[in-house]
Design an enzyme around this catalytic site. Sequence first.
Site, PDB file in Angstrom:
ATOM      1  N   ASP A 170       2.414  -2.504  12.300  1.00 13.02           N
ATOM      2  CA  ASP A 170       3.537  -1.793  12.919  1.00 13.02           C
ATOM      3  C   ASP A 170       3.403  -1.359  14.377  1.00 13.02           C
ATOM      4  OD1 ASP A 170       4.043  -2.003  10.273  1.00 13.02           O
ATOM      5  OD2 ASP A 170       4.407   0.112   9.919  1.00 13.02           O
ATOM      6  N   GLU A 402      -5.789   4.257   3.352  1.00 11.15           N
ATOM      7  CA  GLU A 402      -4.940   3.199   3.912  1.00 11.15           C
ATOM      8  C   GLU A 402      -5.690   2.455   5.032  1.00 11.15           C
ATOM      9  OE1 GLU A 402      -1.394   4.857   5.608  1.00 11.15           O
ATOM     10  OE2 GLU A 402      -0.351   2.935   5.762  1.00 11.15           O
TER      11      GLU A 402
HETATM   12  C1  9YW Z   1       5.794   2.253   7.661  1.00 11.46           C
HETATM   13  C2  9YW Z   1       3.357  -0.161   3.079  1.00 11.46           C
HETATM   14  C3  9YW Z   1       3.482  -0.519   4.538  1.00 11.46           C
HETATM   15  C4  9YW Z   1       2.731  -1.817   4.888  1.00 11.46           C
HETATM   16  C5  9YW Z   1       2.705  -2.047   6.387  1.00 11.46           C
HETATM   17  C6  9YW Z   1       2.152  -0.805   7.060  1.00 11.46           C
HETATM   18  C7  9YW Z   1       2.984   0.424   6.681  1.00 11.46           C
HETATM   19  C8  9YW Z   1       5.289   1.250   6.694  1.00 11.46           C
HETATM   20  O1  9YW Z   1       2.969   0.570   5.275  1.00 11.46           O
HETATM   21  O2  9YW Z   1       4.300   0.334   7.163  1.00 11.46           O
HETATM   22  O3  9YW Z   1       6.822   2.874   7.412  1.00 11.46           O
HETATM   23  O4  9YW Z   1       5.162   2.473   8.679  1.00 11.46           O
HETATM   24  O5  9YW Z   1       2.069  -0.961   8.430  1.00 11.46           O
HETATM   25  O6  9YW Z   1       1.942  -3.180   6.696  1.00 11.46           O
HETATM   26  O7  9YW Z   1       3.312  -2.896   4.231  1.00 11.46           O
HETATM   27  O8  9YW Z   1       2.028  -0.066   2.730  1.00 11.46           O
END
Ligand code: 9YW
Length: 432
Positions: A170, A402
């Site tokens: 992200d 995480e």
């Molecule tokens: C957010 C769920 C997700 C991952 C992504 C990670 C994070 C969500 O969490 O994003 O709202 O920031 O970056 O890779 O799929 O675990």
Amino acid sequence: MKEKLISQAIRVLEDNFQEGGFTIPCKGLYPFQWKWDSGFIAIGQAYYDASKAKQEIATLLDAQWDNGFIPHIVFHNESDTYFPGADVHRSDLSPVASKKYKSTGMTQPPVTGFVLEEMYRIADDKEDMFAFIKTQIDKVYDNHNYFYKNRDVNDEGLVFIYHNWESGTDNSPIWDDIWTTMNPPEYTFERRDTTHVDASQRPSKREYDHYLYIIEIAKENNYNDAKIAELSPFLVIDPLFNAMLIKSNQALINLYIRIGGNEDKIAQLKKWQAKSIEGFNSKLWDDKLGAYVHYDLRKDAPISFVTSSSFAPLYANIPSQERADALVHTMMTKFGGEDKYLCASFDPESDRFDPKKYWRGPVWINMNWILFYGLKNYGYTDIANRVKEDSIELIEKYGFYEYFNCKKGTENAGYGGGDFSWSAALLIDLLN
Ligand code: 9YW
């Protein structure tokens, strides 16, 4: 030790499993079904409860759109602990969206193809798993067809992402220079992530303004891909995303051969595959850095930074052995010092590196899992084992977090959400 860790990992996954037949990534922080999380989660579940693994994938694919698109979040359930929710994303604006479930209008790395193959590899009851795969595989094929039809704007075998959330990484520093080309409004909204996690470990408010701005553009255009390709200020070829697509192409080919028939699909997949691998090697390799890089389609220029995504092509057998050697050399020189756990998510030698902030430096277990198998593909067994041992040590020492600080000896080096599903699921695979 091994048995204890595996049973703890199973407990994390069981606690995050929801009645609707899917698993949330993390309580509070991420209370819905996420696309690539579900894939990794199903790999872990396949070891101890094949029926849950099958449900995980079936509930995800049940939310597929009419054009083959699979969304990054499926809102099977209601929850107000996450922003932005279904009312912001408004998938109903798209004429081809699922009528059954609300979702986002963006996607995530296409892992589902290789996940099906992994589930088959892991399953005790191969016949039962194979029967399941036969009921789902065409949906994954349709998803690949969607990508090549709608997202390969230059017809070069490489598909674009239009939002940083599609990359899965992200707030990577990769996007910093794209943000400077945009000037979004200062939106008023209530962040929920920073009520669960220390703000110093999350993206900034201004970054969120950019994230929301791109969604608004996509919504104004009813999530139409051609319009998005024309208008989105963010349009990138991501090496991680495309490597996952290529790995999944190969998995679909292998599975269709096992199923028999399906000659047209196999031929089409092979065509996509050859073109994608060629396009990948000619467009995304940066000789100076000795690494694969992202490519900014708006600027028509590479984004010359090394991230953990740079190494993902090893997993999909994209580089030649010679290029793989150069890539691993880069990885070990920049990321591999004895004072560090492998593998930081961003170049530790860069001034954009931050060991605590989400995708700007910390170690992620899903990326390590991809690298472990990728390094093994090219004969780098010792480094692969170091990636594996580092992952196990981080979880054993700090918990099922995480993400983690890559600097050895850091106190409380586990960050973001705790009892995080893919950290648990992939640890089960690494320990088996
Ligand atoms: C957010 C769920 C997700 C991952 C992504 C990670 C994070 C969500 O969490 O994003 O709202 O920031 O970056 O890779 O799929 O675990």
